[in-house]
Motif scaffolding. Structure first.
Motif, PDB file in Angstrom:
ATOM      1  N   ILE A 759       0.972  -1.342  -0.210  1.00  0.00           N
ATOM      2  CA  ILE A 759       0.096   0.016  -0.119  1.00  0.00           C
ATOM      3  C   ILE A 759       1.059   1.356   0.199  1.00  0.00           C
ATOM      4  O   ILE A 759       1.639   1.244   0.821  1.00  0.00           O
ATOM      5  N   THR A 760       0.625   2.289  -0.779  1.00  0.00           N
ATOM      6  CA  THR A 760       1.581   3.325  -0.824  1.00  0.00           C
ATOM      7  C   THR A 760       0.697   4.540   0.020  1.00  0.00           C
ATOM      8  O   THR A 760      -0.516   4.320   0.259  1.00  0.00           O
ATOM      9  N   MET A 761       1.386   5.574   0.245  1.00  0.00           N
ATOM     10  CA  MET A 761       0.941   6.753   0.860  1.00  0.00           C
ATOM     11  C   MET A 761      -0.150   7.236   0.001  1.00  0.00           C
ATOM     12  O   MET A 761      -1.290   8.067   0.541  1.00  0.00           O
ATOM     13  N   GLY A 762       0.020   7.329  -1.295  1.00  0.00           N
ATOM     14  CA  GLY A 762      -1.123   8.081  -2.434  1.00  0.00           C
ATOM     15  C   GLY A 762      -2.249   7.250  -2.569  1.00  0.00           C
ATOM     16  O   GLY A 762      -3.202   7.749  -3.297  1.00  0.00           O
ATOM     17  N   GLY A 763      -2.443   5.983  -1.867  1.00  0.00           N
ATOM     18  CA  GLY A 763      -3.767   5.389  -1.973  1.00  0.00           C
ATOM     19  C   GLY A 763      -3.757   4.019  -2.920  1.00  0.00           C
ATOM     20  O   GLY A 763      -5.065   3.861  -3.260  1.00  0.00           O
ATOM     21  N   TYR A 764      -2.564   3.692  -3.492  1.00  0.00           N
ATOM     22  CA  TYR A 764      -2.590   2.742  -4.399  1.00  0.00           C
ATOM     23  C   TYR A 764      -2.040   1.313  -3.657  1.00  0.00           C
ATOM     24  O   TYR A 764      -1.290   1.515  -2.665  1.00  0.00           O
ATOM     25  N   GLY A 765      -2.512   0.164  -4.321  1.00  0.00           N
ATOM     26  CA  GLY A 765      -2.492  -1.297  -3.545  1.00  0.00           C
ATOM     27  C   GLY A 765      -2.297  -2.146  -4.480  1.00  0.00           C
ATOM     28  O   GLY A 765      -3.169  -2.014  -5.441  1.00  0.00           O
ATOM     29  N   LYS A 766      -1.628  -3.407  -3.793  1.00  0.00           N
ATOM     30  CA  LYS A 766      -1.775  -4.397  -4.688  1.00  0.00           C
ATOM     31  C   LYS A 766      -1.387  -5.526  -3.885  1.00  0.00           C
ATOM     32  O   LYS A 766      -0.746  -5.371  -3.038  1.00  0.00           O
ATOM     33  N   ARG A 767      -1.548  -6.803  -4.618  1.00  0.00           N
ATOM     34  CA  ARG A 767      -1.306  -8.135  -3.877  1.00  0.00           C
ATOM     35  C   ARG A 767      -0.213  -8.787  -4.772  1.00  0.00           C
ATOM     36  O   ARG A 767      -0.402  -8.942  -6.146  1.00  0.00           O
ATOM     37  N   VAL A 768       0.816  -9.013  -4.117  1.00  0.00           N
ATOM     38  CA  VAL A 768       2.217  -9.808  -4.904  1.00  0.00           C
ATOM     39  C   VAL A 768       2.189 -11.095  -4.231  1.00  0.00           C
ATOM     40  O   VAL A 768       2.447 -11.124  -3.062  1.00  0.00           O
ATOM     41  N   PRO A 769       2.221 -12.067  -5.203  1.00  0.00           N
ATOM     42  CA  PRO A 769       2.696 -13.557  -4.680  1.00  0.00           C
ATOM     43  C   PRO A 769       3.949 -13.477  -3.792  1.00  0.00           C
ATOM     44  O   PRO A 769       5.052 -12.835  -4.380  1.00  0.00           O
ATOM     45  N   VAL A 770       4.062 -14.105  -2.678  1.00  0.00           N
ATOM     46  CA  VAL A 770       5.391 -14.000  -2.124  1.00  0.00           C
ATOM     47  C   VAL A 770       6.276 -14.805  -2.789  1.00  0.00           C
ATOM     48  O   VAL A 770       7.365 -14.550  -2.414  1.00  0.00           O
ATOM     49  N   SER A 771       6.061 -15.642  -3.766  1.00  0.00           N
ATOM     50  CA  SER A 771       7.140 -16.341  -4.568  1.00  0.00           C
ATOM     51  C   SER A 771       7.919 -15.472  -5.089  1.00  0.00           C
ATOM     52  O   SER A 771       9.023 -15.770  -5.840  1.00  0.00           O
ATOM     53  N   GLN A 772       7.448 -14.315  -5.862  1.00  0.00           N
ATOM     54  CA  GLN A 772       8.205 -13.293  -6.139  1.00  0.00           C
ATOM     55  C   GLN A 772       9.462 -12.622  -5.296  1.00  0.00           C
ATOM     56  O   GLN A 772      10.242 -11.857  -5.990  1.00  0.00           O
ATOM     57  N   PHE A 773       9.207 -12.815  -4.074  1.00  0.00           N
ATOM     58  CA  PHE A 773      10.398 -12.321  -3.442  1.00  0.00           C
ATOM     59  C   PHE A 773      11.242 -13.476  -2.718  1.00  0.00           C
ATOM     60  O   PHE A 773      10.833 -14.266  -1.888  1.00  0.00           O
ATOM     61  N   LYS A 774      12.426 -13.552  -3.382  1.00  0.00           N
ATOM     62  CA  LYS A 774      13.116 -14.657  -3.228  1.00  0.00           C
ATOM     63  C   LYS A 774      14.170 -14.509  -1.964  1.00  0.00           C
ATOM     64  O   LYS A 774      14.082 -13.320  -1.541  1.00  0.00           O
ATOM     65  N   LEU A 775      14.433 -15.497  -1.298  1.00  0.00           N
ATOM     66  CA  LEU A 775      15.250 -15.343  -0.147  1.00  0.00           C
ATOM     67  C   LEU A 775      16.484 -14.915  -0.106  1.00  0.00           C
ATOM     68  O   LEU A 775      17.350 -15.741  -0.951  1.00  0.00           O
ATOM     69  N   TYR A 776      17.197 -14.067   0.482  1.00  0.00           N
ATOM     70  CA  TYR A 776      18.485 -13.688   0.307  1.00  0.00           C
ATOM     71  C   TYR A 776      18.929 -13.183   2.001  1.00  0.00           C
ATOM     72  O   TYR A 776      18.298 -13.845   2.757  1.00  0.00           O
ATOM     73  N   MET A 801       2.867  -5.729   4.027  1.00  0.00           N
ATOM     74  CA  MET A 801       2.714  -6.799   5.106  1.00  0.00           C
ATOM     75  C   MET A 801       2.158  -8.073   4.301  1.00  0.00           C
ATOM     76  O   MET A 801       1.721  -8.090   3.083  1.00  0.00           O
ATOM     77  N   ILE A 802       2.179  -9.258   5.175  1.00  0.00           N
ATOM     78  CA  ILE A 802       1.670 -10.437   4.418  1.00  0.00           C
ATOM     79  C   ILE A 802       0.103 -10.558   4.679  1.00  0.00           C
ATOM     80  O   ILE A 802      -0.229 -10.565   5.993  1.00  0.00           O
ATOM     81  N   VAL A 803      -0.482 -11.173   3.821  1.00  0.00           N
ATOM     82  CA  VAL A 803      -1.873 -11.505   4.083  1.00  0.00           C
ATOM     83  C   VAL A 803      -2.449 -12.499   3.197  1.00  0.00           C
ATOM     84  O   VAL A 803      -1.668 -13.036   2.341  1.00  0.00           O
ATOM     85  N   ASN A 804      -3.671 -12.930   3.555  1.00  0.00           N
ATOM     86  CA  ASN A 804      -4.177 -14.231   2.600  1.00  0.00           C
ATOM     87  C   ASN A 804      -5.284 -13.666   2.155  1.00  0.00           C
ATOM     88  O   ASN A 804      -5.993 -12.513   2.201  1.00  0.00           O
ATOM     89  N   GLU A 805      -5.996 -14.468   1.023  1.00  0.00           N
ATOM     90  CA  GLU A 805      -7.020 -14.211   0.436  1.00  0.00           C
ATOM     91  C   GLU A 805      -8.317 -13.779   1.033  1.00  0.00           C
ATOM     92  O   GLU A 805      -9.120 -12.762   0.659  1.00  0.00           O
ATOM     93  N   ASP A 806      -8.631 -14.498   2.168  1.00  0.00           N
ATOM     94  CA  ASP A 806      -9.669 -14.070   2.829  1.00  0.00           C
ATOM     95  C   ASP A 806      -9.626 -13.185   4.129  1.00  0.00           C
ATOM     96  O   ASP A 806     -10.502 -13.126   4.976  1.00  0.00           O
TER      97      ASP A 806
END
Length: 864
Positions: A759-776, A801-806
């Motif tokens: 979520i951005t301060m300008g009021g935009y948001g999205k859901r991104v699959p966790v799998s796109q964030f590889k472990l480093y 933050m981490i969220v689920n569908e429901d």
């Protein structure tokens, strides 16, 4: 003749008052208020039972008017008011006052509603069968001492020859001068078991006797909470026993209306007035001291007690019931004070002492009864011996009697000629002619033989204590078989004290903390779910220069940990935070926590349970991170506890809960994110007073915006690759192109979560699959989490933050506008996408914080 002056005796007033008062006090103690430890009766009760016995009002005889009994008692034994005698008689007939009533009443003898009994001219009574068998049997066998009544015209017993420990069976209460007694009733079968055990093993202790007598058994049933008070009463003579009524939660069907939850009370604590209880509850409901009650009615009848308390639809039944226990006589304490008269002196007795006093008395009673029976048997055998002499010398005795001038002469000649006693001579003179037949003569011989055996047996009883104890055991066992009933009062192992948390419903709540240090709590259901891209509702009233600093959701029973910027943690229960409306400002947090006014709370963590397998992960403004066992924060002093050691100029900003198998995602204001594990290799556990290690490298001007924890169970299912980001990769990461719609669709299709919510301060948001964030590895720069649409307005990352569908989330703006929204209403996109509008904002407003709504809790969990 003495003059009036000579009859005056000078005396000091102090000595006369002292002597007179002591005499009065001892008269009250011994003659009225305290029961005798032997038969468990006060004088008035003993006189009533003895008068009824003298009138022949046994259990197999017709009822007689109570006025007849009261008159008999007043006229012969008890020179006091008739009201005192009738009240004592009534109580001995009430099955809700006595565990085993001693009198069988016929008519209106009162009720648990404290209704008065009918006048004595209307009611009738007779003795219970138990009273005749266990208290009055053998009273004619010289088992107890008698004394003159008040005018010397009658004899009355000093004590009844009780066969059971009646004082413990039915209890007693009384107030004397300077002392009082309050002994609870017990179960007859348990008392007899304990008495038999003590006979077989006199070395038993009070605690060991509790195996047989676990506690009081009240006539009204109910529950006893905990055994501490019972143990104190049985071992010291004094103790507070917590009693509780029996109540269940049921669904009550209503004709023409939806069903409602109701609390049904079927048993009350001992000596609790049912009508007064109902009146008390109604009064407290009207005064708003009891919440959640819609109606109360008494449906009791001759089949049993039933008090119905209907609840409101939004009430938690267990919380309402706990409040009833806490604030009404539905739960009460019985202050046991085991004081009784022993040898005419008041003594505080333990359980074993009670039984020993009774046992000694019973041994004495059986000894006296045996001596009486032996004397009677010997006297009868003595007469039979004279009759046998007469049968052996029948012709001579007949001739002697016929030739005697009168009866005295015949008696004397019989005594002289055959060496008979006067009693034997009288028996021969009174013998009927039919006794001279052969059959009657054989009966005399048989009776003589039987009496000889009986005399030998009685002499053996007197010579052996074990025979007496065996008789006691046999008699009480017979009484148990005939009169014992099952226990009515259930003893629960838990104690009866309530914490404040037991009286608070465990509802979901929203808690807000503003930049200027105001805090308040609101129910989550204050905010209904709304569609995406709406303006939302005002969540709090703030000053113009104030803004929302922290915003989170929890349950009212949770512990809330407040972490200050200088690394100190404070603790409050969520329900201790004052509730407020959407338009209220709240209360200053400095009124709730002992923090300096210049110090700010930078992170708030709700905790439902402090466990050793969970950790608190702390992240500072300067980028240092560490994890510490959650159990280390289970006991936080009122003035706080050091949570982390900080460098000069650094501040503690974020704290989250995590396990060893979890991983951490950290986001920065410029839209970067790093993902690494929380295991001991990447992040070893540290104590409270430590600094931690570096978490993430930041570009100039960038700052950390937050972090969240990804569950290890979910992490194991992801096809993530651990790698190191080198400086050579930075240019590729920062110039990463936006993926095509086809690649995004392939990426998102079939993914059910979890997601990284951006979520951005300008009021935009999205859901991104966790799998796109590889472990480093820790301490690298991470990868791009989002691209900003409003670059000209200098949009930045507000939350990650981490969220689920429901899940449901709540967003709050810097001006206090709150919107509640389902996560699934926010479209899934790739890391490089800019998102969709999630909340419309005014020009000078911005998203300040985002929090997840906690999952639903069941009604049972909400009330515990």
């Amino acid at each position: 003749m003495t003059t009036s002056q000579e009859r005056i005796i000078p005396i000091e007033l102090r000595n006369e008052m002292s002597r007179s008062y002591l005499e009065y006090a001892m008269s009250v103690i011994v003659g009225r208020a305290l029961p005798d430890a032997r038969d468990g009766l006060k004088p008035v009760h003993r006189r009533i039972l003895y008068a009824m016995h003298e009138l022949g009002l046994t259990a197999d005889r017709p009822f007689r008017k109570c006025a007849r009994v009261v008159g008999e008692v007043l006229g012969k034994y008890h020179p006091h008011g008739d009201t005192a005698v009738y009240d004592a008689l009534v109580r001995m007939a009430q099955d809700f006052s006595m565990r085993s009533p001693l009198i069988n009443g016929h008519g209106n003898f009162g009720s648990v509603d404290n209704d008065p009994p009918a006048a004595m001219r209307y009611t009738e009574c007779r003795l219970q069968a138990l009273t005749g068998d266990a208290l009055l049997r053998d009273i004619e066998s010289e088992t107890v001492d008698f004394t003159d009544n008040f005018d010397g015209s009658q004899q009355e017993p000093l004590v009844l020859p009780a066969r059971i420990p009646q004082l413990l069976l039915n209890g007693s209460s009384g107030i004397a001068v300077g002392m009082a007694t309050n002994i609870p009733p017990h179960n007859l079968g348990e008392l007899i078991d304990s008495l038999v055990a003590l006979i077989q093993n006199p070395e038993l202790t009070d605690i060991q006797l509790m195996q047989y007598v676990p506690g009081p058994d009240f006539p009204t049933g109910g529950q006893i909470l905990g055994t501490t008070g019972i143990r104190e009463a049985y071992t010291t003579g004094r103790g507070s026993i917590t009693m509780r009524g029996v109540a269940v939660i049921e669904t009550v069907e209503q004709r023409g209306r939806p069903d409602r939850e109701a609390i049904i009370i079927t048993e009350l604590p001992y000596q609790t007035n049912k009508a007064a209880l109902i009146e008390k509850i109604a009064e407290m409901v009207n005064e708003k001291r009891l919440e959640g009650i819609a109606d109360i009615r008494d449906e009791s009848d001759r089949d049993g007690m039933r008090i119905v308390i209907e609840l409101k639809r939004d009430a938690y039944p267990r919380v309402v019931l706990n409040n009833l226990y806490k604030q009404t006589p539905l739960q009460a304490n019985f202050g046991a004070n085991m004081l009784a008269l022993v040898n005419g002196e008041p003594q505080l007795l333990t359980l074993k002492q009670f039984l020993n006093v009774f046992l000694d008395f019973r041994i004495e009673a059986i000894t006296r009864r045996t001596r009486y029976e032996l004397r009677k048997a010997e006297e009868r055998d003595h007469l039979l011996q004279g009759l046998l002499i007469a049968l052996l010398n029948l012709d001579g005795i007949i001739h002697l009697i016929r030739s005697a001038a009168d009866t005295p002469t015949a008696r004397q000649e019989l005594m002289d000629s055959y060496r008979l006693s006067e009693a034997q001579a009288d028996a021969i003179l009174q013998m009927q002619l039919r006794r001279l037949t052969a059959l009657e003569a054989e009966k005399i011989r048989q009776e003589h033989d039987d009496l000889q055996a009986q005399i030998a047996d009685l002499q053996d009883i007197l010579a052996r204590r074990d025979r007496i104890l065996s008789i006691i055991e046999t008699e009480v066992t017979q009484l148990k078989t005939t009169y014992a009933t099952p226990r009515r009062t259930l003893i629960e192992p838990v104690e009866g004290e309530f914490d404040d948390i037991d009286l608070i419903a465990n509802e979901k709540a929203v808690i807000l903390v503003t930049e200027q240090g105001y805090i308040k709590r609101m129910p989550v259901n204050t905010f209904d779910a709304q569609s995406r891209a709406t303006r939302g509702k005002s969540g709090t009233r703030m000053k113009e220069d104030d803004g929302v600093e922290h915003f989170f959701t929890c349950c009212d029973h949770d512990s809330v940990l407040f972490f200050s910027e200088r690394g100190v943690v404070y603790c409050l229960k969520a329900y201790q935070i004052p509730a407020g409306s959407r338009t209220s400002r709240g209360v200053p947090i400095v009124q709730m926590l002992p923090i300096p006014r210049e110090e700010k709370i930078t992170s708030v963590v709700p905790v439902s349970e402090f466990t050793s397998d969970e950790y608190l992960v702390m992240l500072t403004k300067g980028g240092y991170i560490k994890k510490t066992e959650l159990a280390a924060f289970s006991s936080i002093r009122a003035n706080g506890l050091i949570a982390i050691s900080l460098e000069e100029g650094d501040q503690l900003r974020w704290v989250r809960r995590a396990r060893v198998e979890d991983s951490i995602i950290i986001g920065s204001r410029y839209g970067m994110a790093i993902h690494f594990r929380t295991n001991h290799e990447q992040l070893r556990p540290l104590g409270r007073a430590t600094r931690g290690v570096r978490a993430m490298k930041l570009r100039p001007g960038d700052e950390l915006v937050g972090m969240d924890i990804l569950s290890g169970a979910i992490l194991a299912d992801l096809n993530t690759v651990e790698a190191d980001i080198t400086e050579a990769d930075i240019e590729e990461i920062e110039t990463e192109e936006i993926e095509t719609e086809e690649s995004t669709e392939v990426l998102i299709n079939g993914n059910q979560g979890p997601w990284v919510l951006v979520i951005t301060m300008g009021g935009y948001g999205k859901r991104v699959p966790v799998s796109q964030f590889k472990l480093y590895n820790r301490a690298t720069k991470g990868k791009i989490a989002t691209k900003f649409k409003n670059r000209k307005f200098q949009d930045k990352l507000a939350s990650l933050m981490i969220v689920n569908e429901d899940d449901e989330l709540m967003m709050v703006t810097s001006r206090g506008i709150i919107i509640r929204q389902a996560v699934k209403a926010i479209s899934p996109q790739s890391r490089s996408a800019t998102g969709v509008r999630v909340q419309r904002l005014d020009e000078d407003d911005a998203i300040a914080a985002v929090a997840l709504v906690p999952p639903d809790v069941s009604d049972e969990e909400a009330s515990e």
